[in-house]
Design an enzyme around this catalytic site. Sequence first.
Site, short mmCIF file in Angstrom:
data_model
loop_
_atom_site.label_atom_id
_atom_site.label_comp_id
_atom_site.label_asym_id
_atom_site.label_seq_id
_atom_site.Cartn_x
_atom_site.Cartn_y
_atom_site.Cartn_z
N HIS A 74 -9.45 -21.06 35.60
CA HIS A 74 -8.31 -21.61 34.85
C HIS A 74 -7.80 -20.46 34.00
O HIS A 74 -8.43 -20.07 33.01
CB HIS A 74 -8.78 -22.78 33.97
CG HIS A 74 -7.70 -23.35 33.11
ND1 HIS A 74 -7.18 -24.61 33.32
CD2 HIS A 74 -7.04 -22.85 32.03
CE1 HIS A 74 -6.25 -24.85 32.41
NE2 HIS A 74 -6.16 -23.80 31.61
N HIS A 127 -4.44 -23.77 40.03
CA HIS A 127 -3.19 -24.32 39.47
C HIS A 127 -2.25 -23.25 38.89
O HIS A 127 -1.91 -23.27 37.70
CB HIS A 127 -3.47 -25.43 38.45
CG HIS A 127 -4.70 -25.28 37.62
ND1 HIS A 127 -4.90 -24.21 36.78
CD2 HIS A 127 -5.81 -26.07 37.49
CE1 HIS A 127 -6.06 -24.34 36.17
NE2 HIS A 127 -6.62 -25.45 36.58
N ASN A 173 -2.33 -29.05 31.73
CA ASN A 173 -2.73 -27.67 31.47
C ASN A 173 -3.14 -27.00 32.79
O ASN A 173 -4.02 -27.52 33.47
CB ASN A 173 -3.92 -27.62 30.50
CG ASN A 173 -3.61 -28.28 29.18
OD1 ASN A 173 -2.46 -28.36 28.76
ND2 ASN A 173 -4.64 -28.76 28.51
N ASP A 200 -5.68 -31.08 41.40
CA ASP A 200 -6.01 -30.98 39.97
C ASP A 200 -5.97 -32.35 39.33
O ASP A 200 -5.40 -32.55 38.25
CB ASP A 200 -5.06 -30.01 39.25
CG ASP A 200 -5.65 -29.55 37.91
OD1 ASP A 200 -6.88 -29.53 37.79
OD2 ASP A 200 -4.87 -29.23 37.00
N HIS A 204 -5.54 -40.19 32.98
CA HIS A 204 -5.84 -40.77 31.67
C HIS A 204 -5.14 -42.11 31.57
O HIS A 204 -4.07 -42.31 32.16
CB HIS A 204 -5.37 -39.86 30.54
CG HIS A 204 -6.02 -38.51 30.54
ND1 HIS A 204 -7.27 -38.28 30.02
CD2 HIS A 204 -5.58 -37.31 31.02
CE1 HIS A 204 -7.59 -37.00 30.17
NE2 HIS A 204 -6.58 -36.40 30.77
N GLY A 219 -3.12 -33.86 31.42
CA GLY A 219 -3.56 -34.18 32.77
C GLY A 219 -2.75 -35.31 33.36
O GLY A 219 -2.12 -36.09 32.65
#
Length: 234
Positions: A74, A127, A173, A200, A204, A219
Amino acid sequence: MPSVAGVESACVDFGCLANLLPESLPELAAMAPHTPAFKCFLGGSTGLGGQIDREKLAELFAGAAAAGRMIVAHCEDEALLRAGKERFPHATAAEHHLVRSAAAEVESVRTSIELVRETGAELHVFHVSTRGACDLLRAARARGLPVSGSTGPHYLLLSNEDAPKLGNLLKVNPSIKTRDDSAGILAALADGTVDAIGTDHAPHPLDEKRREYAHAPSGMPSVDRRVFNTSVAP
């Protein structure tokens, strides 16, 4: 693929990534047979802090190389992330791409490529969200360095201009950036610089995403998206 408990009876092939942290350095050789790659958060994201000390990062890259495993990263520069948060103390979703800036990703990818050259590590950048990161990966691959990258569908199909409508639903992110970045990533997919589109998946509950920006988690769900992978295989 390295042996992973349960993989023999799974309906799909999978491997569990091991965290590449200063605390795990003494155990990397023992961990290596049980993971396809080591995951390194250069910039902090949900659940893990970033690495700000370049010397320590060099130790982590060298340790992964010695253990014979790829680093999947990341890539956001932790110092620039902290500076972005200080610069925008009252940020909204429309400024998330400024808090977690394009420069943070580009600088982190630059550092990671330098560490690949110095340590002999193999690197895959997860990502990818910027044209600049694609440019760095393209140049590194042209020099024969063992680097690759993947992106997510949201970095291709959305931009920061969608923030007024989507609000915190766009908060991920690395951040979703400009239309020009999306075009740059698409071009990198077309020429093979970026090898894959991944999910990815980071869902939530909606009530959490509807909180004020500062308290809404980053996210979005995407496990339902189709994934293609042309060449990335640990």
